[in-house]
Design a protein around this motif. Structure first.
Motif: not given
Length: 251
Positions: A12-13, A93-94, A112-115, A184-187
């Motif tokens: 998800t993105g 990725q969010n 993947l990109h933390g919080t 793959a959603v919203g990316t």
């Protein structure tokens, strides 16, 4: 005996969270399109070097409002998928924490990109809640420092100029290799190495479904492209996956 159910990986993105009031970054109305200089606010070099960049970053976090956002129908559809018994993992990725807040078990979500729900001091590494830091900003501290040592506070996210956590990325790659369906959603599938997970899945035999309003570089690899709004399209797709019917695709 019931047939073994396929592992579904969902990447998800930002697009999945726009219906929760959180703007995306690279879409036609995205933050980077409206203000290209805003990328400095989440780039590690300028953030650490320039107090003005940090002040603007804190104002952006207040305006974006991710801390108070609530999961939408897209997030909740993935909860339904998990509760149906279909083996699944969300690779996001969010940094908004909405997948966890929606009710997905922690072990099913890889951020993947933390919080952005937590902050960390760059000097002493002490962590605290983002909402506490934003309360201080609202009270007049335009660049709140660490209460423990006075160091610079930063979100617990992977900023531009930093590498992803090797363990998290390795786990995500293992999921991509093992899955039989990769959604793959919203990316826009432009930020690597996360975007490359889609190709890795295809290389290992997975069916690729892309749910996104805009074209992506991986569209030619996709078995199915869905352009409808995510809050409607993802619940419908989940129902098909639960029913074991991915034969009727949308182009």
């Amino acid at each position: 005996m019931n047939a073994k159910r396929p592992l579904v990986a969902v990447l998800t993105g930002a697009g999945i969270s726009t219906d929760s009031g959180i703007p995306d970054y690279r879409g036609p109305q995205g933050l980077w399109q409206r203000d290209p200089a805003a990328q400095d606010l989440v780039t590690i070099g300028p953030y650490l070097a320039d107090p003005d960049v940090r002040r603007r970053s804190w104002r952006m976090r207040q305006e974006v409002g991710a801390v108070g956002a609530e999961p939408n129908a897209g997030h909740l559809a993935l909860v339904e998928l998990e509760r149906s018994g279909v083996p699944m993992r969300v690779l996001t990725q969010n940094v908004d924490g909405l997948h966890r807040r929606s009710g997905l078990p922690e072990r099913k979500v890889l951020e993947l990109h933390g919080t952005a729900q937590r902050v960390q001091c760059v000097r002493c590494r002490v962590r605290s809640d983002m909402d506490e830091a934003l309360t201080r900003v609202a009270a007049g501290e335009d660049d709140p420092a660490c209460r423990a040592c006075g160091g610079i506070l930063r979100p617990c996210t992977v900023m531009f100029g930093e590498a992803l956590d090797a363990t998290v990325l390795g786990t995500a790659a293992s999921v991509a290799r093992a899955c039989e369906v990769f959604v793959a959603v919203g990316t826009l599938l432009q930020v690597h190495p996360a975007a490359g997970l889609a190709e890795l899945a295809v290389q290992n035999g997975a069916r690729l479904i892309i749910v996104n309003a805009e074209p992506t570089p991986y569209d030619p690899l996709a078995d199915e492209l869905i352009r409808e709004p995510i809050s409607a399209a993802l619940p419908a797709l989940v129902r098909r996956i639960v029913a074991g019917d991915l034969t009727a695709g949308a182009a």
